[in-house]
Write an enzyme that holds these catalytic residues in place. Sequence first.
Site, mmCIF file in Angstrom:
data_model
loop_
_atom_site.group_PDB
_atom_site.id
_atom_site.type_symbol
_atom_site.label_atom_id
_atom_site.label_comp_id
_atom_site.label_asym_id
_atom_site.label_seq_id
_atom_site.Cartn_x
_atom_site.Cartn_y
_atom_site.Cartn_z
ATOM 1 N N ASN A 183 44.342 49.691 43.715
ATOM 2 C CA ASN A 183 43.614 49.343 44.937
ATOM 3 C C ASN A 183 44.583 48.874 46.019
ATOM 4 O OD1 ASN A 183 41.185 49.745 43.477
ATOM 5 N ND2 ASN A 183 41.274 47.659 42.692
ATOM 6 N N HIS B 133 46.057 49.549 37.350
ATOM 7 C CA HIS B 133 45.219 49.285 36.181
ATOM 8 C C HIS B 133 45.300 50.500 35.263
ATOM 9 C CE1 HIS B 133 42.790 45.987 38.140
ATOM 10 N NE2 HIS B 133 43.260 46.594 39.219
ATOM 11 N N HIS C 290 49.757 46.571 41.985
ATOM 12 C CA HIS C 290 49.603 46.743 40.537
ATOM 13 C C HIS C 290 48.705 47.935 40.255
ATOM 14 C CE1 HIS C 290 46.412 44.107 42.020
ATOM 15 N NE2 HIS C 290 45.629 44.679 41.126
ATOM 16 N N GLN D 129 41.198 45.376 46.514
ATOM 17 C CA GLN D 129 42.392 44.657 46.043
ATOM 18 C C GLN D 129 42.160 43.153 46.159
ATOM 19 O OE1 GLN D 129 46.102 45.602 48.054
ATOM 20 N NE2 GLN D 129 47.329 44.515 46.522
ATOM 21 N N ASP E 110 45.152 42.624 31.434
ATOM 22 C CA ASP E 110 44.284 42.027 32.450
ATOM 23 C C ASP E 110 43.414 40.951 31.799
ATOM 24 O OD1 ASP E 110 41.977 41.664 34.317
ATOM 25 O OD2 ASP E 110 42.920 43.326 35.386
HETATM 26 P P1 AMP Z 1 42.653 44.098 41.897
HETATM 27 O O1 AMP Z 1 41.186 43.940 42.195
HETATM 28 O O2 AMP Z 1 43.070 45.525 41.808
HETATM 29 O O3 AMP Z 1 43.501 43.289 42.842
HETATM 30 O O4 AMP Z 1 42.831 43.527 40.436
HETATM 31 C C1 AMP Z 1 43.363 42.282 40.140
HETATM 32 C C2 AMP Z 1 43.259 42.113 38.654
HETATM 33 O O5 AMP Z 1 44.138 41.086 38.255
HETATM 34 C C3 AMP Z 1 41.857 41.714 38.176
HETATM 35 O O6 AMP Z 1 41.382 42.705 37.267
HETATM 36 C C4 AMP Z 1 42.075 40.381 37.490
HETATM 37 O O7 AMP Z 1 41.304 40.236 36.319
HETATM 38 C C5 AMP Z 1 43.561 40.418 37.171
HETATM 39 N N1 AMP Z 1 44.216 39.135 37.081
HETATM 40 C C6 AMP Z 1 44.233 38.147 38.001
HETATM 41 N N2 AMP Z 1 44.986 37.108 37.578
HETATM 42 C C7 AMP Z 1 45.468 37.459 36.363
HETATM 43 C C8 AMP Z 1 46.327 36.821 35.398
HETATM 44 N N3 AMP Z 1 46.841 35.600 35.620
HETATM 45 N N4 AMP Z 1 46.610 37.488 34.259
HETATM 46 C C9 AMP Z 1 46.098 38.715 34.033
HETATM 47 N N5 AMP Z 1 45.298 39.371 34.894
HETATM 48 C C10 AMP Z 1 44.981 38.754 36.036
#
Ligand code: AMP
Length: 143
Positions: free
Chosen positions: A86, A101, A99, A93, A30
């Site tokens: 999420n 975490h 995805h 989300q 992440d």
């Molecule tokens: P969520 O809130 O569960 O949708 O989490 C999305 C996650 O994706 C966040 O923790 C972001 O930091 C991560 N994220 C978004 N874009 C990227 C990227 N290009 N590479 C790695 N992580 C990312």
Amino acid sequence: METCIFCKIAKGTIPSSKVFENARVLAFLDLNPIALGHTLVVPKVHAETLLDLPADYYADVMGVMAQVGRAVMGLPDVSGFNCLQNNFSVAGQEVMHLHWHVIPRCEGDKILQGRFGSATYGSPEQMQEIAGNLWNSIQKYAR
Ligand code: AMP
């Protein structure tokens, strides 16, 4: 899906810090980690939420979750990990490609504290009613 950032990462058209990949699942760091080694586990098929994931991916994704979990346990000072996922914006989300975490945890790290609220059932009957409603929904939508 053409505009989806995680589909682009899965196809390799935008870079990521990959930690694992097989034919169906990708795991990468992440960009905004809650802890060092915070990894995202992503099915390569585009599914917005858990409700959209084809059932034949379940074992693939869970297998990679376990592999990543085992790997983060080998990081310095790590003695546990959280797996969080999420669904829909109300649940936090931000990226609309399913995805998980995987978040390494160290003794005394204090992360994720206070993130979850709490609720109380008004009575044993209310608790039983909610359990019954969920049971009935699961029978209705079983696939
Ligand atoms: P969520 O809130 O569960 O949708 O989490 C999305 C996650 O994706 C966040 O923790 C972001 O930091 C991560 N994220 C978004 N874009 C990227 C990227 N290009 N590479 C790695 N992580 C990312």
